[in-house]
Motif scaffolding. Structure first.
Motif, PDB file in Angstrom:
ATOM      1  N   LEU A 457      46.605  37.263  48.939  1.00  0.00           N
ATOM      2  CA  LEU A 457      45.683  38.252  49.535  1.00  0.00           C
ATOM      3  C   LEU A 457      44.628  38.628  48.486  1.00  0.00           C
ATOM      4  N   ARG A 458      43.750  37.696  48.214  1.00  0.00           N
ATOM      5  CA  ARG A 458      42.811  37.828  47.096  1.00  0.00           C
ATOM      6  C   ARG A 458      41.818  38.980  47.293  1.00  0.00           C
ATOM      7  N   ARG A 459      41.301  39.121  48.478  1.00  0.00           N
ATOM      8  CA  ARG A 459      40.304  40.190  48.702  1.00  0.00           C
ATOM      9  C   ARG A 459      40.932  41.565  48.535  1.00  0.00           C
ATOM     10  N   LYS A 460      42.149  41.741  49.046  1.00  0.00           N
ATOM     11  CA  LYS A 460      42.822  43.030  48.913  1.00  0.00           C
ATOM     12  C   LYS A 460      43.102  43.345  47.448  1.00  0.00           C
ATOM     13  N   THR A 486      36.861  42.838  35.594  1.00  0.00           N
ATOM     14  CA  THR A 486      36.800  41.387  35.407  1.00  0.00           C
ATOM     15  C   THR A 486      37.794  40.690  36.326  1.00  0.00           C
ATOM     16  N   ARG A 487      38.996  41.245  36.435  1.00  0.00           N
ATOM     17  CA  ARG A 487      40.007  40.670  37.332  1.00  0.00           C
ATOM     18  C   ARG A 487      39.529  40.717  38.782  1.00  0.00           C
ATOM     19  N   ALA A 488      38.873  41.799  39.140  1.00  0.00           N
ATOM     20  CA  ALA A 488      38.345  41.914  40.506  1.00  0.00           C
ATOM     21  C   ALA A 488      37.259  40.870  40.750  1.00  0.00           C
ATOM     22  N   LEU A 489      36.377  40.685  39.781  1.00  0.00           N
ATOM     23  CA  LEU A 489      35.260  39.748  39.922  1.00  0.00           C
ATOM     24  C   LEU A 489      35.738  38.301  39.983  1.00  0.00           C
ATOM     25  N   CYS A 490      36.859  38.011  39.333  1.00  0.00           N
ATOM     26  CA  CYS A 490      37.434  36.664  39.415  1.00  0.00           C
ATOM     27  C   CYS A 490      37.956  36.362  40.808  1.00  0.00           C
ATOM     28  N   LEU A 491      38.334  37.393  41.552  1.00  0.00           N
ATOM     29  CA  LEU A 491      38.873  37.232  42.895  1.00  0.00           C
ATOM     30  C   LEU A 491      37.791  37.235  43.967  1.00  0.00           C
ATOM     31  N   SER A 492      36.564  37.629  43.588  1.00  0.00           N
ATOM     32  CA  SER A 492      35.480  37.672  44.577  1.00  0.00           C
ATOM     33  C   SER A 492      35.016  36.256  44.910  1.00  0.00           C
ATOM     34  N   GLU A 493      34.436  36.104  46.084  1.00  0.00           N
ATOM     35  CA  GLU A 493      33.918  34.806  46.546  1.00  0.00           C
ATOM     36  C   GLU A 493      32.436  34.930  46.873  1.00  0.00           C
ATOM     37  N   PRO A 494      31.535  34.282  46.107  1.00  0.00           N
ATOM     38  CA  PRO A 494      31.820  33.522  44.890  1.00  0.00           C
ATOM     39  C   PRO A 494      32.155  34.439  43.721  1.00  0.00           C
TER      40      PRO A 494
END
Length: 600
Positions: A457-460, A486-494
């Motif tokens: 559940l990457r977005r959550k 940074t961890r949040a930004l790694c999970l964002s698309e793109p």
């Protein structure tokens, strides 16, 4: 006679040379270029290039070279002029400018070396066969003289560009490498000092009369005032630095002069030379560092530079265009057993924030690669003894992203949905704590939610990390806020596209004094959130602040200011010393007058 007066005179008057079988040749190079008959045009051009260095009208010569440069830039792969002797012509002009100073100082001739070197660079930037012709025509010797500082930084800029093109081809590299030690040392010196030189010799000169006139003309064609000249000088200084680093990269790529390039002082300066914000299309410094890291000797030298490692760590965790290069360098250092334990303690806590990244700049499964490299010898009995902090971090990485991932693979959709509902309830509780000002309580809830939230559940997870990062920033825990965002930004698309995380991290970087990283995040934030609307005032303020702090000449300006203040201080000290000495003498005389006479 220039082209315009030439066009307005009698047709027969415009013809001054008789060419066997061809009739009369135009006296103007521009008219030659307009000739439609290919056979006549070829013969006339060959003659024009052969005799160009003997042109008596300095204005016509400068205009002709300016035209040829633009013609070359429009189509650098056009073989016409290279096949007819353009490189021999430019070599003659360069040698004439270097050997005959009286001629060089006459009228417009001062522009000749600049344009001649620029034409060589323009015709050799794409085709190796043109580079071979240039080398055979003897261009390297005069280019080297200009690189040594025979004229000014303006000529160095185009010379470095031309030599960089020649050094980038297999067939012409050795011709440049014949002067390897000198070329490498000069390129290092220019890269390290050119920004200061341009600032001292041009930008800091605020009276237009004090600036070199032909530099002004080349920079802006005489149009615009000081502001435009300064902007163009900034761009050219950045290009001079980038092209110098590119030339060094050509040698490093061949595993040549690595020990010379990896000078400790130079590596420290190199850590700040990503290419300059005005040259965002060139990897420059980080490109050279990555090439160095491909060699064993280079990795050893890089690992010893704490400033360079910290810069690589900050770059790897930023939204900079060259983020992936910073990650590449750190992974190369960590995979080498001789450098791994020199950099692991520092780089580990930066790379941990990137383990959930999927792909970056055509690097698929990058997060998995980072995880494997960090855990490379985690389960081996022999090897380096980690500190307690490092051991704990690696253990947590193993539990979260190896063991937990294995467990979650067997989870069905129903179980994932149930867990998601629980996570949402905990998040709502965290939001309640935030509304009432209980930030610590909110962080505890976010910790619990992130611990439960399935990895898929990457977005959550992105939202949870981002919210926890905001909480840390509110508490003044800046490093934790940067890590969470940074961890949040790694999970964002793109990757690096979550607006809230970008803005939170930009503010955190600002507090830490990392202006470049703050600026990159703020620009990305504006790009993501404000692409169709007006830029918010607070974002515009941040960009303005960081642009000023990251100005290419900021360090040179501050250094000059410090020197001026020190000079002023020394001057005042000298004045005080001079004024105090007579007073001391007077005081001594008064003491003698007050001294009792022993005869009384």
């Amino acid at each position: 006679m220039d082209h315009f007066s030439c066009k307005n005179t009698n047709k027969m008057a415009r013809r001054t040379h008789v060419v066997a079988g061809l009739g009369l040749r135009p006296c103007c190079f521009f008219c030659v270029m307009e000739e439609k008959d290919p056979c006549v045009r070829k013969a006339w051009l060959e003659l024009a290039l052969r005799d160009l260095h003997m042109t008596r009208d300095d204005t016509e010569l400068a205009l002709t070279l300016s035209f040829i440069w633009r013609y070359a830039m429009a189509d650098p792969e056009d073989p016409e002029l290279p096949s007819l002797g353009i490189f021999e012509c430019m070599t003659k002009l360069l040698m004439k400018g270097l050997e005959d100073l009286e001629w060089l100082r006459t009228g417009q001739n001062v522009y000749v070396p600049y344009y001649a070197a620029h034409i060589i660079g323009s015709y050799t930037m794409k085709k190796p066969e043109f580079a071979v012709k240039a080398v055979e025509s003897g261009v390297i010797a005069p280019l080297l003289q200009l690189m040594r500082g025979k004229m000014s930084w303006v000529e160095k800029r185009v010379v470095i560009r031309a030599l960089g093109h020649l050094a980038s081809y297999e067939r012409t590299f050795e011709a440049v490498a014949a002067y390897e030690d000198e070329v490498v040392r000069l390129a290092m010196e220019i890269a390290a000092t050119c920004v200061d030189v341009v600032y001292e010799e041009f930008v800091s000169v605020q009276e237009r009369e004090g600036r070199v006139k032909y530099h002004i003309d080349l920079l802006t064609r005489g149009l615009g005032g000081l502001e435009m000249e300064d902007q163009k000088a900034e761009e050219w200084a950045s290009q001079l630095q980038c092209w110098s680093l590119h030339l060094l990269s050509c040698f490093a790529y061949k595993q040549r002069s690595i020990s010379l390039i990896c000078n400790k002082t130079f590596l420290k300066k190199l850590s700040q030379m990503w290419g300059g914000l005005v040259n965002h299309n060139s990897p420059a410094g980080i490109g050279l560092i990555r090439i160095i890291c491909y060699s064993k000797l280079g990795r050893g030298k890089v690992a010893e530079s704490r400033e360079l490692i910290l810069s690589l760590c900050n770059l790897s965790r930023s939204s900079d265009d060259w983020q992936y290069m910073g990650i590449d360098c750190l992974l190369l250092l960590l995979k080498d057993q001789e450098t791994r334990y020199k950099v692991l303690e520092t780089s580990l806590f930066y790379l941990l924030d990137l383990v959930e990244i999927k792909a970056l700049n055509d690097r698929p499964n990058l997060g998995d690669r980072i995880t494997r490299v960090l855990l490379m010898d985690y389960n081996t009995k022999k090897g380096f003894i980690y500190t307690h902090k490092t051991q704990t971090a690696l253990k947590e990485l193993w539990k979260t992203f190896v063991e937990r991932r294995r467990r979650e693979r067997s989870d069905n959709q129903e179980k994932v949905a149930e867990t998601s509902v629980v996570v949402n309830l905990i998040k709502q509780q965290a939001n309640h704590f935030l509304r009432v000002g209980d930030i610590e309580g909110a962080i505890k809830c976010y910790n619990e939610a992130i611990g439960l939230c399935p990895l898929k559940l990457r977005r959550k997870r992105m939202v949870l990390y981002s919210d926890r990062g905001e909480c840390f920033l509110l508490l003044g825990e800046v490093d934790a806020a940067i890590s969470e965002c940074t961890r949040a930004l790694c999970l964002s698309e793109p990757v690096n596209s979550h607006g809230k995380s970008l803005w939170t991290r930009s503010r955190a970087y600002d507090i830490k004094g990392l202006s470049r990283e703050s600026l990159m995040d703020c620009i990305m934030f504006v790009h993501v959130r404000c692409s169709r609307g007006k830029i918010p005032y607070y974002a515009a303020q941040m960009i303005s602040k960081q642009m000023e702090a990251t100005w290419l000449f900021e360090e040179a300006r501050a250094s000059r200011l410090r020197r001026m203040m020190l000079k002023e201080k020394n001057h005042l000290t000298g004045v005080l010393k001079i004024t105090e000495e007579p007073g001391k003498k007077k005081e001594g005389m008064m003491m003698q007058m007050k001294k009792p006479d022993p005869l009384d």
